[in-house]
Structure formats: structure tokens, C-alpha cells
Design a protein around this motif. Structure first.
Motif, PDB file in Angstrom:
ATOM      1  N   TYR A 212       5.380  13.555   4.097  1.00 26.34           N
ATOM      2  CA  TYR A 212       5.996  12.578   3.192  1.00 26.34           C
ATOM      3  C   TYR A 212       4.978  11.518   2.811  1.00 26.34           C
ATOM      4  CZ  TYR A 212       9.513   9.165   1.576  1.00 26.34           C
ATOM      5  OH  TYR A 212      10.251   8.285   0.845  1.00 26.34           O
ATOM      6  N   LEU A 213       5.092  11.045   1.574  1.00 25.24           N
ATOM      7  CA  LEU A 213       4.221   9.979   1.095  1.00 25.24           C
ATOM      8  C   LEU A 213       5.106   8.917   0.450  1.00 25.24           C
ATOM      9  CD1 LEU A 213       0.816  10.409  -0.466  1.00 25.24           C
ATOM     10  CD2 LEU A 213       2.413   8.896  -1.610  1.00 25.24           C
ATOM     11  N   GLY A 214       4.826   7.655   0.743  1.00 22.84           N
ATOM     12  CA  GLY A 214       5.613   6.573   0.160  1.00 22.84           C
ATOM     13  C   GLY A 214       4.759   5.362  -0.147  1.00 22.84           C
ATOM     14  N   ARG A 215       5.413   4.339  -0.688  1.00 22.83           N
ATOM     15  CA  ARG A 215       4.729   3.091  -1.007  1.00 22.83           C
ATOM     16  C   ARG A 215       5.525   1.938  -0.430  1.00 22.83           C
ATOM     17  NH1 ARG A 215       7.267   3.673  -6.433  1.00 22.83           N
ATOM     18  NH2 ARG A 215       8.627   1.862  -6.638  1.00 22.83           N
ATOM     19  N   ALA A 216       4.863   0.812  -0.272  1.00 22.79           N
ATOM     20  CA  ALA A 216       5.524  -0.359   0.302  1.00 22.79           C
ATOM     21  C   ALA A 216       4.896  -1.636  -0.213  1.00 22.79           C
ATOM     22  CB  ALA A 216       5.402  -0.320   1.827  1.00 22.79           C
TER      23      ALA A 216
ATOM     24  N   GLY B 117       0.808  -1.212   0.000  1.00 22.30           N
ATOM     25  CA  GLY B 117       0.000   0.000   0.000  1.00 22.30           C
ATOM     26  C   GLY B 117       0.839   1.259   0.000  1.00 22.30           C
ATOM     27  N   VAL B 118       0.176   2.353   0.298  1.00 17.30           N
ATOM     28  CA  VAL B 118       0.814   3.664   0.388  1.00 17.30           C
ATOM     29  C   VAL B 118       0.625   4.191   1.812  1.00 17.30           C
ATOM     30  CG1 VAL B 118       0.638   4.270  -2.067  1.00 17.30           C
ATOM     31  CG2 VAL B 118      -1.285   4.743  -0.537  1.00 17.30           C
ATOM     32  N   TYR B 119       1.502   5.103   2.213  1.00 16.10           N
ATOM     33  CA  TYR B 119       1.427   5.637   3.570  1.00 16.10           C
ATOM     34  C   TYR B 119       1.821   7.115   3.550  1.00 16.10           C
ATOM     35  CZ  TYR B 119       6.372   4.600   3.057  1.00 16.10           C
ATOM     36  OH  TYR B 119       7.647   4.542   2.587  1.00 16.10           O
TER      37      TYR B 119
ATOM     38  N   THR C 155       1.532   1.821  -8.947  1.00 16.20           N
ATOM     39  CA  THR C 155       0.729   2.413 -10.025  1.00 16.20           C
ATOM     40  C   THR C 155      -0.051   3.636  -9.556  1.00 16.20           C
ATOM     41  OG1 THR C 155      -1.173   0.967  -9.603  1.00 16.20           O
ATOM     42  CG2 THR C 155       0.460   0.188 -11.202  1.00 16.20           C
ATOM     43  N   ILE C 156      -0.177   3.874  -8.261  1.00 25.25           N
ATOM     44  CA  ILE C 156      -0.922   5.047  -7.787  1.00 25.25           C
ATOM     45  C   ILE C 156      -0.045   6.060  -7.053  1.00 25.25           C
ATOM     46  CG2 ILE C 156      -3.098   3.802  -7.677  1.00 25.25           C
ATOM     47  CD1 ILE C 156      -2.774   3.747  -4.585  1.00 25.25           C
ATOM     48  N   GLU C 157       1.161   5.658  -6.619  1.00 25.57           N
ATOM     49  CA  GLU C 157       2.004   6.567  -5.839  1.00 25.57           C
ATOM     50  C   GLU C 157       2.314   7.865  -6.576  1.00 25.57           C
ATOM     51  OE1 GLU C 157       6.270   6.632  -3.497  1.00 25.57           O
ATOM     52  OE2 GLU C 157       6.093   5.556  -5.401  1.00 25.57           O
ATOM     53  N   ALA C 158       2.718   7.781  -7.830  1.00 26.20           N
ATOM     54  CA  ALA C 158       3.095   8.979  -8.579  1.00 26.20           C
ATOM     55  C   ALA C 158       1.935   9.968  -8.666  1.00 26.20           C
ATOM     56  CB  ALA C 158       3.590   8.607  -9.974  1.00 26.20           C
ATOM     57  N   GLU C 159       0.745   9.476  -8.902  1.00 23.79           N
ATOM     58  CA  GLU C 159      -0.419  10.358  -8.980  1.00 23.79           C
ATOM     59  C   GLU C 159      -0.723  10.986  -7.622  1.00 23.79           C
ATOM     60  OE1 GLU C 159      -3.688  12.520 -10.432  1.00 23.79           O
ATOM     61  OE2 GLU C 159      -1.906  11.695 -11.389  1.00 23.79           O
ATOM     62  N   LEU C 160      -0.573  10.217  -6.553  1.00 22.41           N
ATOM     63  CA  LEU C 160      -0.792  10.771  -5.210  1.00 22.41           C
ATOM     64  C   LEU C 160       0.211  11.879  -4.914  1.00 22.41           C
ATOM     65  CD1 LEU C 160      -1.443   7.429  -3.319  1.00 22.41           C
ATOM     66  CD2 LEU C 160      -3.115   9.261  -3.667  1.00 22.41           C
ATOM     67  N   VAL C 161       1.477  11.653  -5.210  1.00 25.78           N
ATOM     68  CA  VAL C 161       2.511  12.675  -4.982  1.00 25.78           C
ATOM     69  C   VAL C 161       2.211  13.908  -5.819  1.00 25.78           C
ATOM     70  CG1 VAL C 161       4.963  13.222  -5.327  1.00 25.78           C
ATOM     71  CG2 VAL C 161       4.306  11.071  -4.228  1.00 25.78           C
TER      72      VAL C 161
END
Length: 195
Positions: free
Chosen positions: A73-77, A44-46, A148-154
Motif C-alpha cells: 500500500y502507498l499513501g500520503r499524509a 510526505g508519502v509512505y 502532487t506526487i502520490e498519483a504518479e507514484l501509485v
């Protein structure tokens, strides 16, 4: 003629996944003592949150559910539990967030050493973890394919401590400088020279 592949009705689109992740990430952030008990082993993302007084010169968007907190900060794991517990709360060598925080908190006297990269000395790893427990809060959203969603969230929320994937007009010079300062704070030992 080829027929475009149809997504089954029960599989959410990327847009729907981004919206659901944003909804969960903008929920009420929890303290790390609570988060470590609730984090799943799923991917997921955090998002990391703090009061504006923590880094007053870094503008982060306020949390919709807790406006007294700002996004840092936003990241993925691939494993939320593993990424947060084993990396972000333990080892600067494997956490961009920890290295950035240590660079921003340079006035606090965090010390580094060289292993195969720049890392905090063990006492300061523990000190930074304690600082994070005191000052930071966390939200997360499970997602089967977080990359696939992290870049859009950032792109949408502009977390001030993120550097990669951030539009140039939202890139924080102080964060880039802190990361560079941290990365040059220790160097490999010079080979000894024999006369």
C-alpha cells in the motif's frame, strides 16, 4: 506577451520529487517499533511492505533494498507521524488500509460494529494493530506537497491494496471484494417499530 513562470533552480521539479520519493520508499523498510520513533510530523508519502506469504495472491513489486518484502500500500499524509500513529495503527474508521486489511483477514474473525460507519470492535482494533506490528514494515519520504506526487507514484508501482488511482488492469478484484465485505459487515441499527 506573457512570460512563463520559471521555477527557481533550488526547487525540485515534480519529476525529481517523484524520483526522490521512489528512492526513499524503496529503501530498507523498518519495523513499526522503529518507525514510530523516527517518523516526522512533516508531510510526505509512505509505503507498507510485507513478506509475499502474507497475502500470496496479491502481487506487489519487491522492495529493491529488501527483495524478501513486497509492496502492499502507498499513501500520503500532511503529517506522517499523525497519519501512521493515530490512524493506521489505531482506528479503522479513519484508515482505508486498516479496513482493507480487516476485510482481507476476514477468516481471522475480525468483528465490526456500526458507529457512524463500520469500525472494528475495540478488541479487534488492538488485535489488528498487533498483527500489523508483527507482519508489516514501513518506508516513507517527506515531501512538502505529497498530493502532487502520490498519483504518479501509485501509477508507477501499482500497490495491490490501493484502489483509487490504480490503472484498471492493476486493480485487484480480491481487494475490492474485501473492502466491500468489510463495508457491509455491520449496518446502522434499524429503528424500532411500535405496533
Amino acid at each position: 506577451m506573457t512570460i512563463p513562470e520559471r521555477r527557481p533552480d533550488h526547487v525540485p521539479t515534480d519529476d525529481a520529487r517523484v524520483e526522490e520519493a521512489l528512492r526513499l520508499l524503496c529503501g530498507v523498510p523498518v519495523g513499526l517499533d522503529v518507525a514510530v520513533k523516527r517518523l516526522s510530523r512533516g508531510s510526505g508519502v509512505y509505503a507498507w511492505w510485507a513478506a509475499p506469504s502474507i497475502f500470496p495472491d496479491l502481487p506487489g513489486p519487491p522492495n529493491e533494498s529488501a527483495p524478501s518484502l513486497r509492496l502492499l500500500y502507498l499513501g500520503r499524509a500532511t503529517s506522517l507521524r499523525g497519519r501512521i500513529l493515530r490512524n493506521h495503527l489505531r482506528r479503522s474508521g479513519s484508515s482505508t488500509l486498516r479496513r482493507t486489511l480487516a476485510g482481507l483477514l476476514v477468516a481471522e474473525g475480525y468483528r465490526t460494529t456500526w458507529t457512524d460507519r463500520v469500525v472494528l470492535v475495540p478488541e479487534d482494533e488492538a488485535r489488528l494493530t498487533a498483527w500489523m506490528h508483527t507482519h508489516l514494515r514501513l518506508t516513507w519520504a517527506e515531501d512538502a506537497e505529497p498530493a502532487t506526487i502520490e498519483a504518479e507514484l501509485v501509477r508507477r508501482v501499482h500497490p495491490p491494496l490501493n484502489v483509487h488511482g490504480v490503472d484498471p488492469e492493476h486493480l485487484q478484484a480480491a481487494v475490492v471484494a474485501a473492502k466491500n465485505s468489510y463495508n457491509t459487515s455491520s449496518r446502522p441499527a434499524e429503528p424500532s417499530r411500535t405496533p
